[in-house]
Design an enzyme around this catalytic site. Structure first.
Site, PDB file in Angstrom:
ATOM      1  N   GLU A   1      41.461  65.193  41.277  1.00 41.77           N
ATOM      2  CA  GLU A   1      40.092  65.025  40.794  1.00 41.77           C
ATOM      3  C   GLU A   1      39.594  63.594  40.969  1.00 41.77           C
ATOM      4  O   GLU A   1      38.444  63.367  41.354  1.00 41.77           O
ATOM      5  CB  GLU A   1      40.009  65.426  39.322  1.00 41.77           C
ATOM      6  CG  GLU A   1      38.646  65.245  38.677  1.00 41.77           C
ATOM      7  CD  GLU A   1      37.595  66.172  39.261  1.00 41.77           C
ATOM      8  OE1 GLU A   1      36.643  65.662  39.891  1.00 41.77           O
ATOM      9  OE2 GLU A   1      37.730  67.396  39.105  1.00 41.77           O
TER      10      GLU A   1
ATOM     11  N   GLU B   1      36.809  44.294  47.844  1.00 42.03           N
ATOM     12  CA  GLU B   1      38.086  43.696  48.231  1.00 42.03           C
ATOM     13  C   GLU B   1      37.850  42.480  49.123  1.00 42.03           C
ATOM     14  O   GLU B   1      36.764  42.274  49.672  1.00 42.03           O
ATOM     15  CB  GLU B   1      38.938  44.721  48.990  1.00 42.03           C
ATOM     16  CG  GLU B   1      39.239  45.988  48.223  1.00 42.03           C
ATOM     17  CD  GLU B   1      40.254  45.777  47.119  1.00 42.03           C
ATOM     18  OE1 GLU B   1      40.955  44.740  47.153  1.00 42.03           O
ATOM     19  OE2 GLU B   1      40.337  46.632  46.225  1.00 42.03           O
TER      20      GLU B   1
ATOM     21  N   ASP C   1      35.628  54.682  53.223  1.00 42.04           N
ATOM     22  CA  ASP C   1      35.958  55.226  51.908  1.00 42.04           C
ATOM     23  C   ASP C   1      35.092  56.447  51.595  1.00 42.04           C
ATOM     24  O   ASP C   1      35.597  57.498  51.183  1.00 42.04           O
ATOM     25  CB  ASP C   1      35.776  54.142  50.848  1.00 42.04           C
ATOM     26  CG  ASP C   1      36.034  54.640  49.442  1.00 42.04           C
ATOM     27  OD1 ASP C   1      37.213  54.762  49.059  1.00 42.04           O
ATOM     28  OD2 ASP C   1      35.065  54.920  48.718  1.00 42.04           O
TER      29      ASP C   1
ATOM     30  N   LYS D   1      36.000  60.715  51.194  1.00 41.52           N
ATOM     31  CA  LYS D   1      35.577  61.509  50.037  1.00 41.52           C
ATOM     32  C   LYS D   1      34.723  62.703  50.446  1.00 41.52           C
ATOM     33  O   LYS D   1      34.869  63.795  49.887  1.00 41.52           O
ATOM     34  CB  LYS D   1      34.825  60.607  49.053  1.00 41.52           C
ATOM     35  CG  LYS D   1      35.714  59.541  48.425  1.00 41.52           C
ATOM     36  CD  LYS D   1      34.909  58.549  47.594  1.00 41.52           C
ATOM     37  CE  LYS D   1      35.800  57.476  47.003  1.00 41.52           C
ATOM     38  NZ  LYS D   1      35.023  56.458  46.253  1.00 41.52           N
TER      39      LYS D   1
ATOM     40  N   GLY E   1      37.227  52.007  38.728  1.00 44.02           N
ATOM     41  CA  GLY E   1      37.612  51.308  37.505  1.00 44.02           C
ATOM     42  C   GLY E   1      38.859  51.921  36.912  1.00 44.02           C
ATOM     43  O   GLY E   1      39.169  53.089  37.138  1.00 44.02           O
TER      44      GLY E   1
END
Length: 393
Positions: A124, A185, A196, A200, A298
């Site tokens: 998830e 980063e 990224d 997804k 986070g």
């Protein structure tokens, strides 16, 4: 008592340990038993950590301990994490991860191993961080034919674009600010070049239509070439520039998926998603549009989603979650999808209409075209001498 192990004690791994500690009683009351972190695997030393007595460096300890039911993989990447995940699944342990690279590139194989061993492989947190989106997609929206998924899938790029709009600063300055705040980063390539978000959207597509879409198969365009002038023109005309991952189901069961910056009308809920937040829209043929919004990264938000999967895996000890996808997605290239385009250059509205047929003026030398493919839009841009070209949602 259910005993788990955490592999990798970075931001996510430490967050999972903290959530397990601070919400121990709540988790136990909802699950009906306590969840205890028995091992934490990391190559580094954490002598001052409150978990120092649980730190190990040898994965085989986890692999061979029958008491460990669930392994949380928070190592990252698709090398060591892939090896350890395979071995954990083959040892009959449930695996939970937030590793989008691993799921996007090796998810089909790992889910097949999980099926053969009658264990769960859950992820998830790999798409929306703390936002619950995958479970609603395969469970709550299971009665729908999913037609389209699109959204802001990367908080770093969304923060940068927000600062360009609200702060009036360049991409380079916004990126430096994001790095200073820890949102980006030192090497921001995976974020700012759309990689990224690409991983997804592949995972979302895999789950929505049951066919594997590899990141290597789709177009990924980032925001590093976005000019502040285009951000300002768009904002003045009632649009916001957002980096979107997008997946569509087309006629005949064909699919498309890609990542690219888009002009999004301020009337669309996605346009108002700012800073490090993510927003994901899913369109079903019965439910219509559903939006998922929240922090996409986070330590504690991501750990929240990971712990949800840990609980789900334990609840489904006897009967695993039936997840998986097959090979063979019939993909249409993003370049072949008809859509409207934003063009900017030193040309008049009449010039744009002569070349494009339809054109809506946003500012002098900046228009939105009628519907055309990328090849047609590039040809029009070349004729007009356009210096900027963006998709319009």
């Amino acid at each position: 008592m259910a005993k788990i192990a955490i592999m990798g004690f970075g931001t996510v791994g430490a967050g999972v340990a903290e959530v397990a500690r601070m919400n121990r009683d709540v988790i136990a009351s909802r699950l009906g038993e306590e969840v205890y972190v028995k091992y934490i695997l990391d190559v580094r030393d954490f002598a001052d950590s409150p978990y120092a007595d649980r730190m190990i460096k040898d994965f085989s300890i986890i692999e061979n301990d029958p008491e460990v039911e669930v392994v949380v993989e928070s190592i990252g990447g698709a090398k060591v994490a892939l090896d350890f995940t395979r071995r954990a699944l083959l040892a009959g342990k449930h695996v939970v991860t937030s590793n989008k690279e691993l799921v996007a590139t090796h998810g089909r194989e790992l889910l097949e191993i999980a099926r053969e061993k009658n264990v769960n492989y859950l992820f998830e947190a790999s798409v929306g961080g703390g936002i619950p989106v995958l479970r609603p997609l395969f469970q709550c929206l299971a009665g729908n034919e999913i037609e389209e998924i699109y959204g802001i899938l990367n908080g770093t790029t969304n923060y940068i674009l927000t600062r360009m709009v609200k702060g009036g600063i360049s991409f380079a300055d916004a990126l430096k600010e994001a790095q200073a705040k820890g949102y980006a980063e030192k090497d921001p390539t995976a974020d700012v070049e759309g990689i990224d978000a690409g991983r997804k959207i592949c995972i979302l597509s895999d789950l929505a239509w049951g066919k594997e879409v590899s990141p290597a198969e789709i177009s990924m365009e980032g925001i590093s070439s976005i000019h502040l002038k285009d951000v300002d023109i768009a904002a003045a005309a009632g649009y916001r520039i957002k980096l979107l991952g997008r997946a569509l189901r087309l006629e005949g069961g064909r699919q498309a998926a890609y990542v690219a910056p888009h002009l999004v009308s301020e009337s669309c809920p996605i346009a108002t998603v700012d800073d490090v937040f993510n927003g994901i829209m899913i369109r079903g043929n019965a439910v219509g549009d559903v939006m998922f919004y929240g922090r996409g990264a986070g330590d504690l938000p991501t750990a929240s989603a990971v712990m949800g999967d840990v609980i789900d895996a334990i609840q489904h000890r006897a009967k695993r979650r039936d997840l998986g996808w097959s090979q063979g997605a019939d993909l249409v290239a993003a370049a072949d999808l008809p859509m409207r385009w934003y063009l900017r250059g030193d040309f008049s509205l009449d010039d744009a209409r002569t070349v494009c047929g339809q054109a809506e003026e946003l500012a002098q030398g900046a228009v939105i075209t009628g519907t055309m493919t990328e090849v047609e839009a590039k040809a029009a841009a070349e004729k007009l001498g356009a210096v900027s070209m963006l998709r319009v949602l």
